[in-house]
Design an enzyme around this catalytic site. Structure first.
Site, PDB file in Angstrom:
ATOM      1  N   LYS A 265       0.841  -1.199   0.000  1.00  0.00           N
ATOM      2  CA  LYS A 265       0.000   0.000   0.000  1.00  0.00           C
ATOM      3  C   LYS A 265       0.879   1.252   0.000  1.00  0.00           C
ATOM      4  CE  LYS A 265      -3.839   2.037   2.661  1.00  0.00           C
ATOM      5  NZ  LYS A 265      -4.587   1.982   3.943  1.00  0.00           N
TER       6      LYS A 265
ATOM      7  N   SER B 264      -9.627   1.791   3.226  1.00  0.00           N
ATOM      8  CA  SER B 264      -8.803   2.562   2.324  1.00  0.00           C
ATOM      9  C   SER B 264      -7.782   1.744   1.528  1.00  0.00           C
ATOM     10  CB  SER B 264      -8.065   3.624   3.127  1.00  0.00           C
ATOM     11  OG  SER B 264      -7.103   3.037   3.980  1.00  0.00           O
TER      12      SER B 264
ATOM     13  N   SER C  47      -9.588  -0.479   7.310  1.00  0.00           N
ATOM     14  CA  SER C  47      -9.021  -0.289   5.973  1.00  0.00           C
ATOM     15  C   SER C  47      -8.325  -1.499   5.356  1.00  0.00           C
ATOM     16  CB  SER C  47      -8.045   0.886   5.984  1.00  0.00           C
ATOM     17  OG  SER C  47      -8.750   2.101   6.038  1.00  0.00           O
TER      18      SER C  47
END
Lengths: 95, 486
Positions: B80, B155, B179
């Site tokens: 990420k 997210s 997330s």
């Protein structure tokens, strides 16, 4: 409770955010809507409740006080938006 | 025969170790898959082709020399874009960091590499991890691999989508309020948020420091366990990383659930839930019961206060953490006459709408006259939420719940109303407030063909039990084997 336009400008100044007038307008509405929903917290009696800032169950961890970081070379400056040799360039802060 | 990019992380690593497949072959297969599906998925912000091939060649040389390449040796993974990678652009999905190139690896990045993993790229996310759909990324749109008109969750939406679409064998995400778990559920993969303090946050771009935690997304529980083993443990660079020893998570996966008491919190089955989600989760609970678990009804009475509590604490911490983006040492700078004007214009140009909204909310909650009513109040309710879990865990070893009230929603469906978007996190955020581990495993599909997830919540530092429950469920079902037809 309603958040006033003035409060939005006050908070934006604290947060160092320059807002366009229509942005401030929209944020006032958003924050009002959100805080109204969050007002439900006030229904709880928490006078006798300790706050939780952190969930950890162990104390401070200390290591021997010896130098471990290699001396910084040019690396901290490689992402500088503006630099002058070994220095970050910024606008004048003193008149 | 299974295509290389579809192999489990374990099988891919085993093949490299046995010299049946080279790391370069695995990386080329991943890069080919990325090239084929990225136009439709958009999971990556940066693909590190040259670096990945060089790292794979180095792994192959080590294997040829008879060395052990590590438990993740030679396998392509994604990271990420909230997590720093030395020499590779790390943006947090924000304009303000669009050109930021870290000079060091986050501890989790370094540990993945040390375990032999090969990083193929950086994955899209909501800006500064603030969002539940990845639509708040300033740098790209990620689509759900099961249905391109739907969000991947957020997210860590890029991480969920890339693992589901076969673009990498596992990925790292970060989880502050759900997330890792929400994208895992929406994309039909496994996701684990470890206990707060189980994994180092050093080099992870901060959103809300008392809640942030890094976790793996993978195609099955055993792969997630393997990645957690690689990244967990004490770190001298992060004083909040626990000194507790890291157990062998892989070793407990076969133990089954016979006699295990699993709590079913009644507040997690609410009005307004998509009926298929409730049905899918209840069927999974029955399956666990059939496997020998004892289901105990429990109550988490302060659940209804969790969203308000979370969004006050997280935004307060965020407003403080994001004060560092001032255009001085790194990040976007908009030149201006005075220093103050430079701060304000740089931040105004660099942050997106949701980030500004959260900075404003957090600054307001911390400001004079409002601190006690909002921030302190939220911290007190956080204590009550934590106690709910402590009391529930007196009656059971783990909790089983839905992950979200719905399956993946449509792109654009919730962007206009921030509060509606925040409600997507209703079943995941309490876990962060209490600092607990939470695992997501696929447990079915709705009639539109979208994945449904099951959440298993454990006691602090008891990742072993949640992984054990997930693995037992997986052995009895086939949901985790389904792949999107992309």
């Amino acid at each position: 409770m309603a958040i006033t336009r003035e409060e939005v400008w006050r908070v934006a100044a604290l947060a160092r955010l320059r807002l366009a007038p229509e942005e401030a307008e929209r944020l006032a509405g958003d924050l009002d809507h959100i805080l109204e929903a969050f007002a439900r917290l006030s229904a709880l009696d928490t006078r006798a409740v300790e706050p939780t800032a952190h969930v950890e169950d162990f104390g401070a961890l200390l290591r021997p006080d010896s130098v471990e970081n290699p001396p910084a070379g040019d690396e901290p400056l490689t992402n500088a938006p503006a630099r002058d040799g070994r220095f970050f360039r910024v606008p004048k802060i003193l008149e | 025969m299974t295509a290389l990019h579809e192999l489990s992380l374990r099988e891919a690593a085993a093949r490299v170790r046995r010299r049946e497949t080279s790391s370069v072959e695995l990386v080329r297969a991943a890069l080919a898959r990325i090239a084929a599906v990225e136009p439709a998925v958009g999971a990556f912000l940066t693909v590190t082709e040259a670096e990945a091939l060089a790292a794979a060649e180095a792994i192959d040389r080590r294997v040829a020399a008879g060395e052990d390449p590590g438990p993740l040796g030679g396998v392509p993974v994604g990271i990420k874009d909230m997590i720093c990678t030395a020499g590779i652009r790390t943006t947090a999905g924000s304009r303000i960091l669009e050109r930021f190139v870290p000079s060091y690896d986050a501890t989790v990045t370094a540990r993945l590499k040390r375990a032999g993993a090969v990083v193929v790229g950086k994955l899209n996310c909501d800006e500064f991890a603030m969002g539940s759909s990845t639509e708040n990324s300033a740098l790209g749109t990620t689509r759900n691999p099961w249905d391109g008109s739907r969000v991947p969750g957020g997210s860590s939406g890029g991480s969920g989508a890339a693992v589901a679409a076969g673009e990498c064998h596992a990925a790292l995400g970060t989880d502050t309020g759900g997330s890792v778990r929400l994208p895992a559920a929406f994309c039909g993969v496994v996701g684990l948020k470890p206990t707060y303090g189980r994994v180092s946050r050093y080099g992870v771009i901060a959103y809300a420091s008392s809640l942030d935690q890094v976790g793996p997304l993978a195609r099955d529980v055993a792969d997630a366990a393997l990645v957690l083993e690689a990244i967990a443990g004490h770190d001298a660079a992060d004083s909040t990383a626990s000194p507790r020893p890291v157990p062998s998570y892989s070793a407990v996966l076969e133990q089954g659930v016979r006699g295990l008491r699993l709590g079913l919190p009644r507040e997690y089955f609410v009005e307004g839930m998509q009926p298929e989600v409730e049905a899918g989760v209840r069927a999974a609970v029955r399956e666990l019961e059939r496997l020998g678990a004892v289901i105990e009804p429990v109550s988490l009475p302060h659940t209804e206060y969790a969203i308000a509590t979370y969004y006050l604490i997280a935004t307060a911490e965020a407003s403080s953490n994001l004060a560092r983006y001032d255009g001085i040492r790194y990040g976007l700078r908009i030149p201006a006459d005075s220093l103050g004007a430079m701060y304000e214009t740089s931040r105004a140009a660099g942050f997106g709408t949701e980030v500004k909204r959260r900075i404003m909310l957090g600054t307001y909650a911390l400001s004079a006259g409002y601190y006690d009513a909002y921030y302190l109040k939220a911290q007190q309710v956080r204590t009550l939420i934590r106690r709910d879990f402590e009391q529930a865990f007196q009656h059971c070893e783990a909790l089983v719940t839905p992950v979200a009230p719905t399956t993946a929603f449509r792109l654009g469906e919730k962007v206009a109303d921030p509060l509606t978007m925040y409600l997507s996190d209703i079943f995941t955020i309490s876990v962060n407030l209490a600092g607990l581990p939470g695992l997501v495993v696929p447990c079915g599909f709705d009639t539109a063909g979208l994945p449904i997830g099951l959440q298993v919540i454990g006691r602090p530092f008891d990742e072993e039990t949640v992984l054990r429950v997930g693995a037992a469920y997986e052995r009895a079902t086939e949901w985790h084997r389904r792949r999107p037809g992309i």
